[in-house]
Design an enzyme around this catalytic site. Structure first.
Site, PDB file in Angstrom:
ATOM      1  N   LYS A 116      84.258  88.649  21.758  1.00  0.00           N
ATOM      2  CA  LYS A 116      84.621  87.654  22.769  1.00  0.00           C
ATOM      3  C   LYS A 116      85.797  86.867  22.227  1.00  0.00           C
ATOM      4  CE  LYS A 116      82.556  83.855  25.321  1.00  0.00           C
ATOM      5  NZ  LYS A 116      81.317  83.151  25.625  1.00  0.00           N
ATOM      6  N   LYS A 138      86.452  93.340  30.105  1.00  0.00           N
ATOM      7  CA  LYS A 138      86.350  92.306  31.124  1.00  0.00           C
ATOM      8  C   LYS A 138      87.196  91.101  30.746  1.00  0.00           C
ATOM      9  CE  LYS A 138      83.108  89.376  33.425  1.00  0.00           C
ATOM     10  NZ  LYS A 138      82.144  88.391  33.103  1.00  0.00           N
ATOM     11  N   GLN A 139      87.771  90.467  31.750  1.00  0.00           N
ATOM     12  CA  GLN A 139      88.370  89.169  31.493  1.00  0.00           C
ATOM     13  C   GLN A 139      87.581  88.115  32.238  1.00  0.00           C
ATOM     14  OE1 GLN A 139      92.585  88.756  31.498  1.00  0.00           O
ATOM     15  NE2 GLN A 139      92.523  86.589  32.000  1.00  0.00           N
ATOM     16  N   GLY A 140      86.820  87.365  31.488  1.00  0.00           N
ATOM     17  CA  GLY A 140      86.041  86.285  32.094  1.00  0.00           C
ATOM     18  C   GLY A 140      86.913  85.043  32.211  1.00  0.00           C
ATOM     19  N   ALA A 141      86.290  83.944  32.590  1.00  0.00           N
ATOM     20  CA  ALA A 141      87.039  82.703  32.731  1.00  0.00           C
ATOM     21  C   ALA A 141      87.410  82.144  31.358  1.00  0.00           C
ATOM     22  CB  ALA A 141      86.212  81.686  33.508  1.00  0.00           C
ATOM     23  N   GLU A 142      86.551  82.396  30.379  1.00  0.00           N
ATOM     24  CA  GLU A 142      86.728  81.792  29.074  1.00  0.00           C
ATOM     25  C   GLU A 142      87.460  82.694  28.105  1.00  0.00           C
ATOM     26  OE1 GLU A 142      84.855  78.975  26.952  1.00  0.00           O
ATOM     27  OE2 GLU A 142      85.971  78.274  28.682  1.00  0.00           O
ATOM     28  N   ALA A 143      87.232  83.987  28.230  1.00  0.00           N
ATOM     29  CA  ALA A 143      87.646  84.867  27.147  1.00  0.00           C
ATOM     30  C   ALA A 143      87.842  86.288  27.632  1.00  0.00           C
ATOM     31  CB  ALA A 143      86.571  84.856  26.059  1.00  0.00           C
ATOM     32  N   ARG A 144      88.512  87.085  26.781  1.00  0.00           N
ATOM     33  CA  ARG A 144      88.560  88.523  27.032  1.00  0.00           C
ATOM     34  C   ARG A 144      87.408  89.167  26.260  1.00  0.00           C
ATOM     35  NH1 ARG A 144      94.559  88.189  26.288  1.00  0.00           N
ATOM     36  NH2 ARG A 144      95.296  87.888  28.418  1.00  0.00           N
ATOM     37  N   ASP A 166      76.559  75.488  30.826  1.00  0.00           N
ATOM     38  CA  ASP A 166      77.268  76.261  31.855  1.00  0.00           C
ATOM     39  C   ASP A 166      76.339  77.323  32.440  1.00  0.00           C
ATOM     40  OD1 ASP A 166      79.264  77.229  33.487  1.00  0.00           O
ATOM     41  OD2 ASP A 166      80.204  78.430  31.925  1.00  0.00           O
TER      42      ASP A 166
END
Lengths: 225, 340
Positions: free
Chosen positions: A28, A8-14, A125
């Site tokens: 992460k 997954k690629q989230g907003a913060e990290a892969r 968050d």
């Protein structure tokens, strides 16, 4: 990082999945954000890795469910965390859930927030994407909800604070995240607050007063365009 | 076929635009520009609008080559904005609507920006970053409203930039933000500044105070104005791109639309583009004609409202200084209700 698979690629990290020390592990990696200045990027990344590690340790010593922390690797900007094989985000769960199940999960969310705030941990968050439901029996059976535990993740913006102000803002962030994507958000947030009240008897009053204040701050702000 | 005329005057821009089913017929504008070191105040801004509005109206009508009898609806900015300039332009809109005997619609300024951005770029259902002198909002469409997912908890990003330009006594022509942008291109040394993101919300008052207190010291220590402009932009834009990215991820969206006066800053557009490329999303932005406050966007949003059957009673055609994006029901959008 050999044999780790990007999931997954989230907003913060892969987010990568693999095995570390014989355990299913999630890595992460806060990869370099090319859009921002390298100096700023390095500072923010380091700060957040530290914040997240500290918050996880704090939570676990207070008996709050979070992933276990296996390794901090500042060189590759990575955290190695416990991977939950049988889990679903609260966001996805709520999409499909009946009213009765939503009531249950809302209670658990409220109780978890009461617990972190009771320990003066501010998540920073809170969204329904940052709350996991884990099936303890390993069957991916979320329908019955009997063997489900709730796990908080993504503590990159977390910090310690005992003031009602930061706790109120924490709840406000969650409220708006719910309004922006879920149906019937008012009912769900009311249920969360109901649990928050009963699980946080000594502190909820001040925090909820603050929450009202923070909401009007958002509403009444002078806006000129 | 709908021909709409729009009057905008919520801040220091006075704009009148005419649109015919998405085709631009006229887009005329005057900007009230104050001397370096000074901002615009309501009274003087309203005086500027009053002095210029009839000339701009004539210009727009001439440019469009239409006859006023062809106009279907008169639209004006109801809010949010500064009271005196809003009222001044609203009075003109009310007057011409009566003289021409046309229906009158008050339009939410933020909705105007969003709908204009969607029209020009063709973005279907984007997550929106709306950044200007008075507003900083991350917006997503859900359940018939433009929902504010994140916003500034104190001053707007454009306000932060404008006030920083005043510290450096930069020119306000064509706009303080434009001059900061040009200076920033030659900045070399990076000054670390406060960076404040709270979930999806941002705060700019701390970084501005920091600059107010230290700008002169920094300048005497060998940093140039260019360095300070560059460093400030890098910080505040990174905050905006970060919260936008979080909103994209949270809403599972693949389109990012940039609107508002600050949205025409090319460095912000570039940063947004890099972020979007990294996650397979597409960025949509417009140039200063449509990004900066204008009458056309009010005409277009008003036309959409008009076509969906909205009518406003005469006594409701007032102004509101505080008028949030999420109180307007988007009767003209029929897309599926929940954003996933």
């Amino acid at each position: 990082m050999k044999d780790f698979e990007l999931i997954k690629q989230g907003a913060e990290a892969r987010i990568y999945k693999g095995v570390y020390l014989g355990k299913p592990t999630l890595v992460k990696q806060r990869f370099e954000k090319k859009y921002r200045h390298p100096h700023l990027d390095n500072n923010l990344t380091k700060e957040r890795i530290k914040a997240e590690s500290r918050a996880i340790v704090r939570c676990r010593s207070a008996g709050i469910e979070t992933p276990s922390l296996y390794l901090i690797d500042l060189k590759t900007r990575s955290l190695y965390l416990e991977y939950f094989e049988h889990s679903i985000t609260a966001k996805d769960f709520i999409k499909e859930a009946s009213d009765e199940l939503i009531e249950k999960v809302a209670y658990d969310i409220g109780a978890a927030l009461a617990k972190i705030h009771g320990n003066n941990i501010i998540h920073g968050d809170l969204t329904t994407s940052n709350i996991l439901l884990v099936d303890k029996t390993g069957r991916n059976n979320f329908k019955s909800y009997s063997d489900v535990k709730l796990v908080l993740i993504d503590f990159g913006l977390a910090h310690m604070d005992s003031s009602p102000e930061d706790k109120g803002v924490d709840l406000y962030v969650l409220e708006r995240a719910i309004i922006s994507i879920h149906n019937n958000p008012d009912r769900m947030f009311a249920l969360i607050l109901k649990a928050y009240r009963s699980e946080y008897p000594n502190g909820h009053a001040e925090v909820l007063n603050k929450l009202d204040e923070v909401r009007t701050r958002g509403r009444k702000r002078l806006v000129i365009g | 076929m709908v021909i709409a005329i729009g009057f905008e005057g919520s801040a220091n821009k006075l704009g009148i635009g005419i649109i015919k089913d998405g085709t631009v017929l006229a887009n005329c504008r005057r900007t009230y520009i104050t001397p370096p070191g000074a901002g615009f105040l309501p009274k003087e801004t309203a005086q500027h609008h009053r002095a210029n509005v009839l000339a701009v109206l004539k210009e727009a009508l001439d440019e469009s080559k239409i006859d006023v009898t062809d106009i279907d609806v008169v639209c004006y900015t109801k809010g949010p904005g500064m009271g005196a300039p809003l009222a001044c332009v609203a009075v003109v809109a009310r007057t011409v609507a009566q003289i021409w005997n046309k229906p009158l619609l008050g339009v939410n300024h933020c909705i105007g920006h969003i709908e204009m951005g969607r029209l020009i770029t063709g973005a279907k259902n984007p997550t929106i970053l709306y950044v200007s002198g008075g507003n900083t909002q991350v917006i997503a469409f859900s359940r018939k409203r433009y929902r504010i997912v994140g916003e500034t908890i104190d001053i707007a990003v454009g306000n932060c930039l404008d006030r920083f330009a005043r510290i450096l006594k930069l020119s306000n022509a064509p706009s303080p933000g434009y001059n900061i942008e040009q200076l920033a291109k030659n900045g070399i040394k990076f000054v670390p500044l406060p960076y404040c993101v709270k979930g999806m919300d941002v705060s700019f008052s701390g970084i501005l105070t920091y600059m107010e207190e230290r700008a002169n010291t920094l300048l005497s220590e060998g940093y140039t104005k260019e360095d300070l402009c560059f460093s400030l932009q890098e910080h505040v834009f990174a905050m905006l791109v970060e919260t936008s990215e979080r909103a994209l991820a949270h809403c599972n969206s693949h389109e990012m639309l940039l609107v508002g006066g600050v949205g025409c800053n090319e460095r912000l557009q570039e940063m947004m583009r890099i972020m979007c490329e990294e996650r397979g999303a597409k960025v949509f932005a417009t140039d200063e004609r449509y990004c900066i406050d204008n009458g056309l966007m009010i005409a277009h949003a008003g036309a959409e409202m008009f076509k969906s059957g909205i009518k406003m009673k005469w006594e409701d055609c007032t102004i509101m200084q505080r008028y949030r994006t999420d109180v307007v029901e988007t009767t003209w959008r029929n897309e599926h209700d929940v954003l996933y």
